[in-house]
Design a protein around this motif. Structure first.
Motif, PDB file in Angstrom:
ATOM      1  N   UNK A 235       9.399 -14.374 -18.573  1.00 26.79           N
ATOM      2  CA  UNK A 235       8.413 -13.450 -19.154  1.00 26.79           C
ATOM      3  C   UNK A 235       7.216 -13.175 -18.250  1.00 26.79           C
ATOM      4  N   UNK A 236       7.468 -13.095 -16.943  1.00 31.75           N
ATOM      5  CA  UNK A 236       6.448 -12.619 -16.020  1.00 31.75           C
ATOM      6  C   UNK A 236       6.920 -11.262 -15.500  1.00 31.75           C
ATOM      7  N   UNK A 237       6.123 -10.640 -14.649  1.00 29.10           N
ATOM      8  CA  UNK A 237       6.522  -9.399 -14.005  1.00 29.10           C
ATOM      9  C   UNK A 237       6.717  -9.664 -12.521  1.00 29.10           C
ATOM     10  N   UNK A 238       7.759  -9.061 -11.957  1.00 21.10           N
ATOM     11  CA  UNK A 238       7.994  -9.133 -10.527  1.00 21.10           C
ATOM     12  C   UNK A 238       7.403  -7.879  -9.892  1.00 21.10           C
ATOM     13  N   UNK A 239       6.754  -8.055  -8.749  1.00 24.10           N
ATOM     14  CA  UNK A 239       6.207  -6.940  -7.986  1.00 24.10           C
ATOM     15  C   UNK A 239       6.827  -7.006  -6.586  1.00 24.10           C
ATOM     16  N   UNK A 240       7.571  -5.960  -6.247  1.00 21.17           N
ATOM     17  CA  UNK A 240       8.237  -5.871  -4.949  1.00 21.17           C
ATOM     18  C   UNK A 240       7.677  -4.696  -4.159  1.00 21.17           C
ATOM     19  N   UNK A 241       7.652  -4.824  -2.838  1.00 19.03           N
ATOM     20  CA  UNK A 241       7.445  -3.624  -2.033  1.00 19.03           C
ATOM     21  C   UNK A 241       8.673  -2.738  -2.277  1.00 19.03           C
ATOM     22  N   UNK A 242       8.543  -1.440  -2.050  1.00 17.66           N
ATOM     23  CA  UNK A 242       9.692  -0.556  -2.261  1.00 17.66           C
ATOM     24  C   UNK A 242      10.875  -0.995  -1.401  1.00 17.66           C
ATOM     25  N   UNK A 243      10.597  -1.391  -0.167  1.00 16.93           N
ATOM     26  CA  UNK A 243      11.666  -1.818   0.749  1.00 16.93           C
ATOM     27  C   UNK A 243      12.397  -3.048   0.214  1.00 16.93           C
ATOM     28  N   UNK A 244      11.646  -4.037  -0.253  1.00 17.95           N
ATOM     29  CA  UNK A 244      12.268  -5.257  -0.769  1.00 17.95           C
ATOM     30  C   UNK A 244      13.027  -4.982  -2.063  1.00 17.95           C
ATOM     31  N   UNK A 245      12.496  -4.085  -2.899  1.00 19.81           N
ATOM     32  CA  UNK A 245      13.201  -3.740  -4.128  1.00 19.81           C
ATOM     33  C   UNK A 245      14.560  -3.114  -3.808  1.00 19.81           C
ATOM     34  N   UNK A 246      14.603  -2.263  -2.802  1.00 19.11           N
ATOM     35  CA  UNK A 246      15.880  -1.667  -2.390  1.00 19.11           C
ATOM     36  C   UNK A 246      16.857  -2.752  -1.939  1.00 19.11           C
ATOM     37  N   UNK A 247      16.373  -3.754  -1.209  1.00 18.46           N
ATOM     38  CA  UNK A 247      17.232  -4.864  -0.779  1.00 18.46           C
ATOM     39  C   UNK A 247      17.774  -5.641  -1.970  1.00 18.46           C
ATOM     40  N   UNK A 248      16.902  -5.929  -2.937  1.00 20.30           N
ATOM     41  CA  UNK A 248      17.317  -6.673  -4.131  1.00 20.30           C
ATOM     42  C   UNK A 248      18.324  -5.850  -4.928  1.00 20.30           C
ATOM     43  N   UNK A 249      18.044  -4.571  -5.094  1.00 19.07           N
ATOM     44  CA  UNK A 249      18.957  -3.698  -5.827  1.00 19.07           C
ATOM     45  C   UNK A 249      20.336  -3.678  -5.176  1.00 19.07           C
ATOM     46  N   UNK A 250      20.359  -3.607  -3.867  1.00 19.71           N
ATOM     47  CA  UNK A 250      21.649  -3.588  -3.158  1.00 19.71           C
ATOM     48  C   UNK A 250      22.418  -4.889  -3.391  1.00 19.71           C
ATOM     49  N   UNK A 251      21.735  -6.009  -3.413  1.00 23.05           N
ATOM     50  CA  UNK A 251      22.402  -7.289  -3.678  1.00 23.05           C
ATOM     51  C   UNK A 251      22.950  -7.339  -5.104  1.00 23.05           C
TER      52      UNK A 251
ATOM     53  N   UNK B   2      12.025  -1.236 -14.645  1.00 23.16           N
ATOM     54  CA  UNK B   2      11.375  -1.009 -13.359  1.00 23.16           C
ATOM     55  C   UNK B   2      10.497   0.243 -13.382  1.00 23.16           C
ATOM     56  N   UNK B   3       9.366   0.141 -12.701  1.00 22.92           N
ATOM     57  CA  UNK B   3       8.433   1.259 -12.605  1.00 22.92           C
ATOM     58  C   UNK B   3       7.899   1.340 -11.183  1.00 22.92           C
ATOM     59  N   UNK B   4       8.091   2.507 -10.553  1.00 28.11           N
ATOM     60  CA  UNK B   4       7.531   2.712  -9.219  1.00 28.11           C
ATOM     61  C   UNK B   4       6.051   3.047  -9.368  1.00 28.11           C
ATOM     62  N   UNK B   5       5.232   2.406  -8.578  1.00 28.13           N
ATOM     63  CA  UNK B   5       3.790   2.617  -8.635  1.00 28.13           C
ATOM     64  C   UNK B   5       3.247   2.746  -7.213  1.00 28.13           C
ATOM     65  N   UNK B   6       2.107   3.393  -7.121  1.00 27.15           N
ATOM     66  CA  UNK B   6       1.401   3.489  -5.850  1.00 27.15           C
ATOM     67  C   UNK B   6      -0.048   3.101  -6.113  1.00 27.15           C
TER      68      UNK B   6
ATOM     69  N   UNK C  61       0.802  -1.227   0.000  1.00 27.29           N
ATOM     70  CA  UNK C  61       0.000   0.000   0.000  1.00 27.29           C
ATOM     71  C   UNK C  61       0.834   1.276   0.000  1.00 27.29           C
ATOM     72  N   UNK C  62       2.025   1.239   0.565  1.00 26.68           N
ATOM     73  CA  UNK C  62       2.835   2.462   0.611  1.00 26.68           C
ATOM     74  C   UNK C  62       3.676   2.654  -0.646  1.00 26.68           C
ATOM     75  N   UNK C  63       3.652   1.706  -1.543  1.00 25.98           N
ATOM     76  CA  UNK C  63       4.391   1.830  -2.799  1.00 25.98           C
ATOM     77  C   UNK C  63       5.019   0.514  -3.191  1.00 25.98           C
ATOM     78  N   UNK C  64       5.261   0.381  -4.482  1.00 25.47           N
ATOM     79  CA  UNK C  64       5.797  -0.870  -4.994  1.00 25.47           C
ATOM     80  C   UNK C  64       6.597  -0.595  -6.253  1.00 25.47           C
ATOM     81  N   UNK C  65       7.331  -1.592  -6.672  1.00 23.40           N
ATOM     82  CA  UNK C  65       8.075  -1.525  -7.918  1.00 23.40           C
ATOM     83  C   UNK C  65       7.727  -2.757  -8.735  1.00 23.40           C
ATOM     84  N   UNK C  66       7.371  -2.517  -9.998  1.00 23.41           N
ATOM     85  CA  UNK C  66       7.114  -3.608 -10.951  1.00 23.41           C
ATOM     86  C   UNK C  66       8.291  -3.611 -11.921  1.00 23.41           C
ATOM     87  N   UNK C  67       8.801  -4.788 -12.231  1.00 27.24           N
ATOM     88  CA  UNK C  67       9.886  -4.876 -13.194  1.00 27.24           C
ATOM     89  C   UNK C  67       9.801  -6.184 -13.968  1.00 27.24           C
TER      90      UNK C  67
END
Length: 143
Positions: free
Chosen positions: A38-54, A76-80, A27-33
């Motif tokens: 050929x599927x889409x991943x949907x992460x919470x913003x917090x989890x996307x930051x963790x994945x990006x850091x890795x 990647x696209x940030x969505x709310x 609910x506070x925001x997400x990232x689709x990438x």
């Protein structure tokens, strides 16, 4: 944690209502990438930051690491979610995943995945037997 299989519909404006079980996490925001297969991943913003850091841990001299980072982040696209819990899936991502009106949204632990339903059914049919036969060597100590 994202769990389960859900069958929402894509509307004419490229929006989908996320499963109610996912609302609190996203609910506070997400990232689709772009996802794999050929599927889409949907992460919470917090989890996307963790994945990006890795991903950033890969040496810049690694061509595979650079390639993965470029493809992963360029899609990647940030969505709310709006007040009706809908998110808009950008046209480039809908095209990448071949999304039609019928969708399957699955929980994959730290992320949700959005699949065209026909593609998910094909994937599931192809991989279910292998899942049943998965030996301990694939995931040591699981069972």
């Amino acid at each position: 944690m994202f769990l389960g299989t859900h069958a929402p519909k894509l509307d004419d404006k490229g929006r989908v209502i996320l499963p109610a079980k996912f609302w609190d996490e996203l609910s506070s925001g997400l990232v689709i990438t772009r996802g794999q297969e050929r599927c889409l991943y949907v992460f919470s913003e917090r989890e996307f930051e963790n994945v990006h850091e890795k991903i950033r841990q890969a040496p810049i001299t690694s061509k595979e690491g650079r390639d993965f980072l470029r493809l992963f982040l360029s899609g990647a696209s940030q969505e709310r979610p709006d007040t009706q819990h809908r998110i808009t899936i950008p046209a480039n991502l809908r095209e990448y995943a071949g999304l039609g009106r019928e969708l399957t949204v699955i929980g994959a632990g730290s992320r949700a995945e959005i699949w065209d339903t026909a593609a998910w059914n094909d994937y599931y049919a192809t991989n279910e037997a292998g899942f049943s036969d998965t030996a301990e060597e694939v995931i040591p100590g699981l069972f």
